[in-house]
Design a protein around this motif. Structure first.
Motif, mmCIF file in Angstrom:
data_model
loop_
_atom_site.group_PDB
_atom_site.id
_atom_site.type_symbol
_atom_site.label_atom_id
_atom_site.label_comp_id
_atom_site.label_asym_id
_atom_site.label_seq_id
_atom_site.Cartn_x
_atom_site.Cartn_y
_atom_site.Cartn_z
ATOM 1 N N GLY A 1 0.799 -1.217 0.000
ATOM 2 C CA GLY A 1 0.000 0.000 0.000
ATOM 3 C C GLY A 1 0.832 1.268 0.000
ATOM 4 N N LEU A 2 2.054 1.184 -0.544
ATOM 5 C CA LEU A 2 2.945 2.339 -0.587
ATOM 6 C C LEU A 2 2.916 3.035 -1.943
ATOM 7 C CD1 LEU A 2 6.004 0.682 1.199
ATOM 8 C CD2 LEU A 2 4.389 2.301 2.206
ATOM 9 N N LEU A 3 2.612 2.291 -2.985
ATOM 10 C CA LEU A 3 2.630 2.819 -4.349
ATOM 11 C C LEU A 3 1.356 2.410 -5.069
ATOM 12 C CD1 LEU A 3 5.606 2.893 -6.794
ATOM 13 C CD2 LEU A 3 3.540 1.697 -7.511
ATOM 14 N N GLY A 4 0.842 3.303 -5.890
ATOM 15 C CA GLY A 4 -0.356 3.005 -6.669
ATOM 16 C C GLY A 4 -0.093 3.143 -8.153
ATOM 17 N N ARG A 5 -0.810 2.360 -8.957
ATOM 18 C CA ARG A 5 -0.703 2.415 -10.420
ATOM 19 C C ARG A 5 -2.014 2.960 -10.967
ATOM 20 N NH1 ARG A 5 2.664 -2.327 -12.468
ATOM 21 N NH2 ARG A 5 0.941 -2.712 -13.881
ATOM 22 N N THR A 6 -1.967 4.084 -11.627
ATOM 23 C CA THR A 6 -3.170 4.740 -12.139
ATOM 24 C C THR A 6 -3.040 4.938 -13.648
ATOM 25 O OG1 THR A 6 -2.439 7.049 -12.057
ATOM 26 C CG2 THR A 6 -3.140 6.048 -9.969
ATOM 27 N N PRO A 7 -4.132 5.331 -14.328
ATOM 28 C CA PRO A 7 -4.059 5.576 -15.774
ATOM 29 C C PRO A 7 -3.037 6.650 -16.151
ATOM 30 C CG PRO A 7 -6.330 5.413 -15.066
ATOM 31 C CD PRO A 7 -5.508 5.434 -13.819
ATOM 32 N N ARG A 8 -2.702 7.530 -15.220
ATOM 33 C CA ARG A 8 -1.775 8.613 -15.534
ATOM 34 C C ARG A 8 -0.354 8.329 -15.069
ATOM 35 N NH1 ARG A 8 -4.326 13.813 -13.039
ATOM 36 N NH2 ARG A 8 -2.348 14.663 -13.802
ATOM 37 N N GLY A 9 -0.145 7.250 -14.371
ATOM 38 C CA GLY A 9 1.197 6.908 -13.915
ATOM 39 C C GLY A 9 1.229 6.416 -12.483
ATOM 40 N N ARG A 10 2.440 6.288 -11.934
ATOM 41 C CA ARG A 10 2.626 5.805 -10.566
ATOM 42 C C ARG A 10 2.478 6.954 -9.582
ATOM 43 N NH1 ARG A 10 3.002 2.287 -14.625
ATOM 44 N NH2 ARG A 10 3.805 0.255 -13.969
ATOM 45 N N ILE A 11 1.877 6.657 -8.432
ATOM 46 C CA ILE A 11 1.698 7.668 -7.395
ATOM 47 C C ILE A 11 2.129 7.099 -6.047
ATOM 48 C CG2 ILE A 11 -0.215 8.846 -8.571
ATOM 49 C CD1 ILE A 11 -2.120 7.386 -6.640
ATOM 50 N N ALA A 12 2.575 7.987 -5.175
ATOM 51 C CA ALA A 12 2.903 7.595 -3.800
ATOM 52 C C ALA A 12 1.645 7.701 -2.959
ATOM 53 C CB ALA A 12 3.998 8.505 -3.249
ATOM 54 N N LEU A 13 1.308 6.637 -2.274
ATOM 55 C CA LEU A 13 0.127 6.627 -1.422
ATOM 56 C C LEU A 13 0.484 7.179 -0.035
ATOM 57 C CD1 LEU A 13 -1.373 3.172 -2.452
ATOM 58 C CD2 LEU A 13 -2.036 5.448 -3.225
ATOM 59 N N PRO A 14 -0.514 7.539 0.771
ATOM 60 C CA PRO A 14 -0.234 8.148 2.080
ATOM 61 C C PRO A 14 0.758 7.358 2.928
ATOM 62 C CG PRO A 14 -2.567 8.340 1.577
ATOM 63 C CD PRO A 14 -1.958 7.528 0.470
ATOM 64 N N ALA A 15 0.697 6.022 2.878
ATOM 65 C CA ALA A 15 1.609 5.202 3.678
ATOM 66 C C ALA A 15 3.060 5.420 3.280
ATOM 67 C CB ALA A 15 1.244 3.729 3.550
ATOM 68 N N ALA A 16 3.308 5.759 2.004
ATOM 69 C CA ALA A 16 4.680 6.004 1.555
ATOM 70 C C ALA A 16 5.232 7.272 2.195
ATOM 71 C CB ALA A 16 4.711 6.121 0.036
ATOM 72 N N TRP A 17 4.431 8.329 2.200
ATOM 73 C CA TRP A 17 4.865 9.570 2.843
ATOM 74 C C TRP A 17 5.132 9.334 4.330
ATOM 75 C CZ3 TRP A 17 5.478 14.125 0.049
ATOM 76 C CH2 TRP A 17 4.984 14.118 -1.251
ATOM 77 N N GLU A 18 4.246 8.593 4.954
ATOM 78 C CA GLU A 18 4.404 8.321 6.380
ATOM 79 C C GLU A 18 5.661 7.504 6.647
ATOM 80 O OE1 GLU A 18 1.995 5.975 9.952
ATOM 81 O OE2 GLU A 18 0.986 6.420 8.053
ATOM 82 N N HIS A 19 5.920 6.493 5.791
ATOM 83 C CA HIS A 19 7.092 5.646 5.979
ATOM 84 C C HIS A 19 8.384 6.448 5.840
ATOM 85 C CE1 HIS A 19 9.386 1.935 6.134
ATOM 86 N NE2 HIS A 19 10.026 2.288 5.031
ATOM 87 N N LEU A 20 8.386 7.440 4.951
ATOM 88 C CA LEU A 20 9.573 8.268 4.753
ATOM 89 C C LEU A 20 9.650 9.423 5.746
ATOM 90 C CD1 LEU A 20 9.608 8.436 0.831
ATOM 91 C CD2 LEU A 20 11.017 7.001 2.311
ATOM 92 N N GLY A 21 8.645 9.525 6.621
ATOM 93 C CA GLY A 21 8.642 10.575 7.623
ATOM 94 C C GLY A 21 8.347 11.944 7.070
#
Length: 379
Positions: free
Chosen positions: A338-358
């Motif tokens: 749940g850290l990265l998402g795949r969308t029609p426009r490209g890859r996105i960072a999900l909220p858990a990714a921001w949290e994991h990186l502080g």
């Protein structure tokens, strides 16, 4: 390639490696041996893996549903006095497909022949392997979905009727000579079951899909391995390693060996959580099991592209890796976590990714995270 398969029949319990691709699980271009969290087995570690493999179903940890079903299939075959039905194992690399194939041979008291789909590029390669099988032998084909089409079509008849037709001559003068085969059990393994054609899937009598392991199951795997390696760990030490193992026994055993090395060099006799954490931090495997490549992808997505969306090729260039490496090696785990998402426009960072990186997630990144997911339209 097939020339290695014309050896004398093996005794029960012996193994013949015929062009084996065992443990590879597909391409991992750009993934170096230093990436401890890669599920792909490097050649030098396969011997160590073999020593830690369970030899029977009772010793096999996890995959309880598949284990019970397979046990029933094998027990019924032994009662009937016949070879077991053909078995297909699917699932991500490192979960035990090769181990289960070896267990099938051991439980049936039969020799095991190992080869791989990429090694069988011609029908003649497969014919050479099949013609040298002995009665009741177990043939393990790793990455079976990567076989050539002519070999695949020959396999249909071999699995169903235990015979193949050898074509002699060319053109109008060609003649098909039927070759009877001894009864054998085919164990196929694939990391991409969807690429198997329907006619081939239908010929397997039993299909088992291996799931990722829980932390508790990985702790049992590590306890067994630690006993075999004569290592002393506390319960917290086992938990620390298991929590960073990405649900994969192969990775868990690999991390255990690296922690063992760290403890040996630093003169630590009993490995606790602090020791395991210090060792794995040095090897750049963090508390969620992310390694250098995984973090590079997340950090580039967050710091260089403000959380995305960004195209796969652009993201790969940003981290200095091949597109295939990012897509097949890093993305599956990041998406599953749940850290990265795949969308029609490209890859996105999900909220858990921001949290994991502080880091704090900005408003425009929140809007991007609300985009619908659609793999078919990924750039």
């Amino acid at each position: 390639m097939a020339g290695t398969d014309d050896a004398a029949p093996l005794l029960p319990g012996q193994i013949n490696l015929a062009g084996s691709g065992s443990g590879h699980g597909g391409s991992a271009a750009g993934r170096g041996a230093g990436e401890l969290a890669a599920p792909i087995a490097e050649p030098e570690e396969r011997e160590l893996e073999a020593a830690l493999r369970p030899k029977n179903l009772d010793d096999f940890v996890g995959q309880e549903r598949v284990r019970k079903q397979l046990s029933l299939v094998l027990a019924a075959s032994k009662i009937r006095g016949r070879s077991a039905d053909h078995v297909l194992m699917s699932g991500p690399p490192g979960l035990g497909k090769t181990t289960l194939a070896m267990i099938v041979a051991a439980e049936m008291n039969a020799p095991l022949r190992i080869s791989s789909g990429p090694a069988i590029q011609h029908a003649g390669d497969l014919a050479a392997i099949l013609s040298s099988l002995t009665e009741g032998e177990v043939l393990f084909l790793d990455e079976i979905h990567r076989m050539s089409r002519p070999a695949e079509e020959m396999l249909y008849m071999a699995m169903e009727d235990f015979r193949v037709d050898i074509i002699v001559g060319k053109g109008a003068g060609a003649t098909a000579i039927p070759l009877e085969l001894p009864s054998f059990t085919l164990v196929g393994a694939t990391t991409r079951a969807g690429l198997l054609p329907g006619p081939l899937r239908d010929r397997f009598g039993f299909t088992g899909h291996l799931e990722f392991y829980s932390v508790g199951e990985l702790e049992l795997v590590l306890r067994r391995s630690a006993g075999m390696l004569d290592l002393k760990l506390t319960s917290a030490g086992f938990s620390e390693i298991a929590g960073r193992s990405r649900g994969t026994p192969r990775i868990a055993n690999r991390l255990l060996r690296r922690v063992r090395d760290w403890a040996l060099v630093h003169g630590v006799e009993t490995i606790d959580a602090r020791t395991a954490s210090a060792a794995l931090d040095m090897y750049e495997v963090d508390v969620r099991g992310l390694d250098r490549l995984d973090r590079s992808v997340l950090e580039a997505l967050v710091n260089k592209f403000n959380g995305g969306p960004v195209g796969l090729s652009t993201l790969a260039i940003a981290v200095g890796e091949e597109t295939e490496t990012v897509e097949t090696v890093a993305e599956p785990f990041l998406v599953r976590e749940g850290l990265l998402g795949r969308t029609p426009r490209g890859r996105i960072a999900l909220p858990a990714a921001w949290e994991h990186l502080g880091l704090k997630m900005p408003g425009n990144a929140v809007a991007a995270a609300m985009l619908p997911f659609d793999d078919e339209l990924d750039p």
